[in-house]
Design an enzyme around this catalytic site. Sequence first.
Site, short mmCIF file in Angstrom:
data_model
loop_
_atom_site.label_atom_id
_atom_site.label_comp_id
_atom_site.label_asym_id
_atom_site.label_seq_id
_atom_site.Cartn_x
_atom_site.Cartn_y
_atom_site.Cartn_z
N HIS A 81 0.82 -1.21 0.00
CA HIS A 81 0.00 0.00 0.00
C HIS A 81 0.86 1.26 0.00
O HIS A 81 0.49 2.27 -0.61
CB HIS A 81 -0.92 -0.03 1.22
CG HIS A 81 -1.94 1.07 1.25
ND1 HIS A 81 -3.06 1.05 0.46
CD2 HIS A 81 -2.01 2.21 1.96
CE1 HIS A 81 -3.78 2.13 0.70
NE2 HIS A 81 -3.16 2.85 1.59
N HIS B 265 -10.40 2.59 -0.84
CA HIS B 265 -10.52 2.26 0.58
C HIS B 265 -11.30 0.96 0.68
O HIS B 265 -12.33 0.87 1.36
CB HIS B 265 -11.20 3.40 1.34
CG HIS B 265 -10.46 3.80 2.57
ND1 HIS B 265 -11.08 4.15 3.74
CD2 HIS B 265 -9.12 3.91 2.82
CE1 HIS B 265 -10.17 4.46 4.65
NE2 HIS B 265 -8.97 4.32 4.11
#
Length: 553
Positions: free
Chosen positions: A47, A93
Amino acid sequence: MLTVPFSPQEIAAQKLTLAEYDEIVRRLGRHPNRAELGMFGVMWSEHCCYKNSRPLLKQFPTQGPRILVGPGENAGVVDLGNHLHLAFKIESHNHPSAVEPFQGAATGVGGILRDIFTMGARPIALLNSLRFGALEDARTRRLFTGVIAGISHYGNCVGVPTVGGEVYFDSAYTGNPLVNVMALGLMETSEIVKSGAQGIGNPVLYVGSTTGRDGMGGASFASAELSDQSNADRPAVQVGDPFLEKSLIEACLEAFKTGAVIAAQDMGAAGLTCSTSEMAAKGGVGIELDLDRIPVRESGMVPYEYLLSESQERMLFVAQAGREAELIQIFHRWGLHAVVAGTVIAEPMVRILFQGQVAAEIPASALADDTPLYRRALLAEPPEYAQQAWTWSPAQLPEDSVTGITTAREGFQTWTAVLLTLLDSPTIASKQWVYRQYDHQVQNNTVMLPGGADAAIVRLRPVEDSAPHPPTGVAATVDCNPRYVYLHPYTGAKAAVAEAARNLSCVGAEPLAVTDNLNFGSPEKPVGYWQLARACQGIAEACQALKTPVTGG
């Protein structure tokens, strides 16, 4: 012989491999403490550092006559002419929304807005791209209603219109929704605000909300595969406050206009760890931060919790020495915290102090830019599922006539019945039942309302203190056919870029640039890496052909 202070299970809990742990020890010349191990865990996640995908992303075109800021900053910035500069970006998300749909989606909106106003731009529009399982499934319906409520809540409360998007339903997304949010902002500052720290001795300011234990390890969580145990990670989901973020927008833009802010970084994934290390590494300097000065909302926090917290609505600034009080006063006037929490130092280290002692000390580059990089080999031939799909031919189509079509499962259906079946599909049907929940007219600049055309259009009003300009608008769209990408990643990705460009042209706009958002399975698995690699190649070639550089994603 030194004893390893962590068990393999503790190292794995930080989403690090044993080989990566050995590399950490080599770089530090010692074993890390728990706080340092956590910092490496979040910053060496896919990430944050793109350790598997970075080589693939490098093939994207990133330069062009209108590109002012490309990949590497919080958001891309393009020149629209007439002294108008637009910041824009999209990000996902997904995992937080899968375990806590309302807050996961809401804080996704808050995070992308911070990426925009961190650059010195006022957010003017939001779009989203959503994927869910079949609505017949009760869990999918719960996830869907929670995500839509979270998006509408945050966007509506913060006062930024949601002007466009797309929703797609397929059983492949059951239990694992994709929640992608895009934001656009118009530059209000004379200079684009970047994130590289500068000026030895300059103060480092922490501004915004308090720090708590919410969002712990969110970056690592976002990089892991979802499983039946993922609900146990619910504390990794952040909690947002859109009204506080509205104050933060105004305070930051006011602060940037003073010229006293040298660099700014929002605290999103990996919180204080990411903001300190990235600001230091980009500026070629170091940052010393004292955790005792950080405003907190919970008592008894330890350095590990401070450094990995992803509490929302927080920013880190590097300010001009001597102008701290001026900036602090602005944030206090908006009801926000603002403290001098650290200093820019010459040694290129992230040094964290706590209760008068050094709690962590790591080279900034080891966390931010000199991170692991894995160059994986592509499958020698496409995976079996793709090869099987490619054997399809038009000869396999069911029998049809002027009156209808005959299939083995449904029998004979008239064309009217086929049309009604298609229109009944939530993927194809009108999305009014979704976007009516969003405020798409706040700010009074939305020219093309959702459902009115193939792309959204937003009026660009002259920014403060600028000369008047001819009527100008910006068009934006998010597009992708995931079935195409799954069946043929290279062609499907090219088609997604082309579809977005066509939709912009349909409202009379010239395609200028792209922000990508790549939602794939684990690149550590051969099929996942093959899909990602082929899709990146398709995006790169399509963007080169259409002269639409990629500004980030």
